[in-house]
Design an enzyme around this catalytic site. Structure first.
Site, PDB file in Angstrom:
ATOM      1  N   TYR A 170       0.858  -1.126  -0.122  1.00 41.75           N
ATOM      2  CA  TYR A 170      -0.009  -0.023   0.022  1.00 41.75           C
ATOM      3  C   TYR A 170       0.813   1.248  -0.203  1.00 41.75           C
ATOM      4  CZ  TYR A 170      -4.252   2.573   0.884  1.00 41.75           C
ATOM      5  OH  TYR A 170      -5.255   3.649   0.776  1.00 41.75           O
ATOM      6  N   LEU A 221      -1.725   8.183   4.439  1.00 46.33           N
ATOM      7  CA  LEU A 221      -3.063   8.565   3.272  1.00 46.33           C
ATOM      8  C   LEU A 221      -4.286   7.924   4.040  1.00 46.33           C
ATOM      9  CD1 LEU A 221      -1.371   8.197  -0.172  1.00 46.33           C
ATOM     10  CD2 LEU A 221      -2.655  10.304   0.864  1.00 46.33           C
ATOM     11  N   HIS A 226      -7.620  10.840   3.527  1.00 44.41           N
ATOM     12  CA  HIS A 226      -7.434  10.942   2.120  1.00 44.41           C
ATOM     13  C   HIS A 226      -7.990   9.884   1.327  1.00 44.41           C
ATOM     14  CE1 HIS A 226      -5.513  10.835  -1.895  1.00 44.41           C
ATOM     15  NE2 HIS A 226      -5.520  12.099  -1.717  1.00 44.41           N
ATOM     16  N   ASP A 227      -7.567   8.620   1.727  1.00 44.27           N
ATOM     17  CA  ASP A 227      -8.146   7.311   1.124  1.00 44.27           C
ATOM     18  C   ASP A 227      -9.329   6.882   1.947  1.00 44.27           C
ATOM     19  OD1 ASP A 227      -5.805   7.729  -0.342  1.00 44.27           O
ATOM     20  OD2 ASP A 227      -4.846   5.877   0.148  1.00 44.27           O
ATOM     21  N   THR A 228      -9.710   7.326   2.954  1.00 39.12           N
ATOM     22  CA  THR A 228     -10.534   6.838   3.848  1.00 39.12           C
ATOM     23  C   THR A 228     -11.759   7.895   3.962  1.00 39.12           C
ATOM     24  OG1 THR A 228      -9.415   7.455   5.623  1.00 39.12           O
ATOM     25  CG2 THR A 228      -9.080   5.154   4.800  1.00 39.12           C
TER      26      THR A 228
END
Ligand SMILES: *[C@@H]1O[C@H](CO)[C@@H](O)[C@H](O)[C@H]1NC(C)=O
Ligand SMILES: *[C@@H]1O[C@H](CO)[C@@H](O)[C@H](O)[C@H]1NC(C)=O
Ligand SMILES: *[C@@H]1O[C@H](CO)[C@@H](O)[C@H](O)[C@H]1NC(C)=O
Ligand SMILES: *[C@@H]1O[C@H](CO)[C@@H](O)[C@H](O)[C@H]1NC(C)=O
Ligand SMILES: *[C@@H]1O[C@H](CO)[C@@H](O)[C@H](O)[C@H]1NC(C)=O
Ligand SMILES: *[C@@H]1O[C@H](CO)[C@@H](O)[C@H](O)[C@H]1NC(C)=O
Ligand SMILES: *[C@@H]1O[C@H](CO)[C@@H](O)[C@H](O)[C@H]1NC(C)=O
Ligand SMILES: *[C@@H]1O[C@H](CO)[C@@H](O)[C@H](O)[C@H]1NC(C)=O
Length: 434
Positions: A170, A221, A226-228
């Site tokens: 990731y 992130l 941001h990704d969540t």
């Protein structure tokens, strides 16, 4: 279908989504302990240099979360609970979209026309807050959660997935959220570059009572939302910030902590973000209050300048509209803020519409700052020894569309690590020392 079938269907759908949404998991035993999920190891702590006393605070720590509308954070319990301990800024705005130009603006006093998240190396003659802080011997560091090694200028870093060890690797770290890595005036100086550190270094610096006086904190992130989503970011705050507020090596009665977001999510409305002032420096009688003064990310520069009587960058950090000083500080110092309300609030939701040296469609060269500007600290505009002061904004040629000519701006690099025009830049010296 009947109401019961519908309810069952809704429950099923929300279950499926709940299963898909990544759940927060602690990246380590706690913010004060090292973790193997942070690839970079700590070799040493920062020196504990003499404290430079500020007018209102002696330590300033900014923590940046991602892409959230004011209302979303403001209706999330963790943020509401934190707000009872601090001053909620209800009229604080990001300065553009997307992420990277906001981070760059908070350090350099301008986003230089940037309207994307590309790889840039801003030339060394362009100054930042670091020049101002070092001129007064104020210690500083940037703590980037999953930065692989100190001083890394990699575009991104992909590592084992700690949220789901059966999932592919990731990308937790990105350079676009690490403003110091984007300025050559920081990166080209070894002692500065080594102050771009990761969270294992944070744990060690904390333990050694060596957290500097000015800090930039970027969660990874997933933890920054941001990704969540906001609930994930809130869970990270409970894991990281809540215990840190009670740790006297991080937060004492002369500490100001600013919790902010890089930009809002809904780009059809103006760029208001939830920003909270926390820490022991907040007067007891102001805790749990709301301040509706207009602020922007440039206020992060002007407030620091005002507190320590620093010089300025002569850019938007000295634009009186854009750079109000946080009121509880301005009131002590006697600094006069501008009243910016209603339709006078600048619209900062556009992206890529300003000409500048980092805008390939509206390219103009880097210009000297306004050398006659006076910022909130009252000191002189910092002039880099390599700055050509005769290139003033009014001597710039009209903007050129380099993109239409198949060219990039001179400060652009490639994500794969090659330099402009296919050139190969000097090898990156990875420092992991203090
Ligand atoms: C904290 O510092 C002490 C010495 O002051 C040291 O023994 C200990 O290992 C350190 N802990 C961490 C987590 O760095
Ligand atoms: C702030 O902390 C210092 C050091 O712990 C202490 O001496 C001082 O009395 C405190 N001041 C206030 C106003 O709490
Ligand atoms: C100051 O900020 C305002 C609002 O964004 C803007 O209209 C103005 O052009 C800026 N002034 C300078 C000198 O950049
Ligand atoms: C500085 O800029 C001026 C105006 O563009 C130019 O004529 C001059 O050659 C530049 N000086 C240096 C040392 O690059
Ligand atoms: C800043 O440095 C760049 C790269 O060396 C140069 O092209 C530019 O002319 C300089 N600008 C100013 C204002 O000094
Ligand atoms: C790096 O990326 C650029 C832009 O995408 C591309 O033109 C170039 O061929 C790539 N170079 C290498 C060595 O992969
Ligand atoms: C890149 O190429 C363009 C077009 O050939 C040229 O104008 C520019 O100076 C080059 N930039 C660098 C940094 O070599
Ligand atoms: C710091 O630790 C890393 C990883 O173990 C190592 O590669 C590096 O050489 C060390 N740096 C110093 C200055 O000890």
């Amino acid at each position: 279908m009947g109401p019961q079938t519908f309810a069952v269907l809704c429950a099923l759908i929300s279950l499926i989504f709940a299963a898909q949404a990544p759940q927060f998991a602690p990246p380590g035993p706690g913010p004060a302990s090292p973790s193997s999920n942070y690839v970079g190891v700590n070799n040493c702590t920062l020196p504990n240099t003499p404290k430079i006393v500020g007018k209102v605070f002696d330590r300033f720590t900014q923590i940046w979360l991602e892409n959230t509308d004011f209302e979303v954070a403001n209706t999330t319990p963790t943020f509401q609970n934190l707000a009872t301990q601090g001053i909620l800024l209800s009229s604080y705005y990001a300065v553009t979209h997307p992420s990277e130009p906001n981070y760059v603006a908070s350090l350099g006093g301008d986003f230089f026309g940037m309207g994307d998240d590309n790889l840039y190396n801003i030339p060394a003659n362009i100054s930042t807050a670091i020049d101002l802080l070092e001129a007064k011997d104020i210690s500083w560091a940037s703590y980037q959660e999953n930065l692989p090694t100190d001083g890394s200028v990699l575009f991104s870093f992909t590592q084992p997935n700690y949220l789901d060890t059966s999932a592919p690797p990731y990308t937790y770290y990105v350079r676009k959220h690490n403003p110091h890595a984007i300025f050559n005036s920081v990166v080209n100086v070894e002692s500065r570059r080594s102050k771009i550190r990761n969270f294992n270094d944070f744990a060690a610096d904390l333990n050694a009572s060596a957290i500097p006086q000015w800090n930039f904190v970027t969660p990874n992130l997933v933890n920054d939302g941001h990704d969540t989503d906001i609930d994930f970011a809130a869970a990270w705050l409970e894991y990281w910030l809540v215990p840190m507020l009670a740790n006297s090596n991080f937060n004492d009665n002369r500490t100001l902590i600013v919790l902010t977001f890089d930009e809002n999510e809904n780009q059809r409305v103006n760029n208001r973000v939830f920003t909270l002032l926390l820490g022991g420096a907040i007067p007891q009688n102001l805790r749990g209050t709301v301040d509706d003064t207009y602020y922007s990310h440039y206020s992060l520069l002007s407030t620091v300048q005002a507190n320590w009587g620093l010089g300025s960058l002569g850019r938007q950090d000295t634009n009186k509209t854009m750079s109000n000083v946080f009121s509880f500080v301005a009131d002590v110092i006697g600094y006069q803020n501008q009243v910016v309300t209603g339709s006078a609030i600048p619209i900062t939701s556009a992206s890529g519409k300003n000409s500048g040296p980092l805008n390939s469609k509206l390219y103009v060269p880097f210009a000297s700052p306004n050398l006659n500007a006076v910022g909130a600290g009252g000191g002189p505009v910092f002039v880099s020894p390599t700055l050509n002061t005769s290139v003033t904004p009014d001597t710039l040629p009209p903007p050129v569309n380099l993109a239409a000519l198949g060219q990039q701006v001179p400060s652009a690099g490639y994500a794969n690590g090659t330099g402009p025009n296919g050139s190969v830049p000097p090898p990156v010296t990875v420092v992991d020392s203090c």
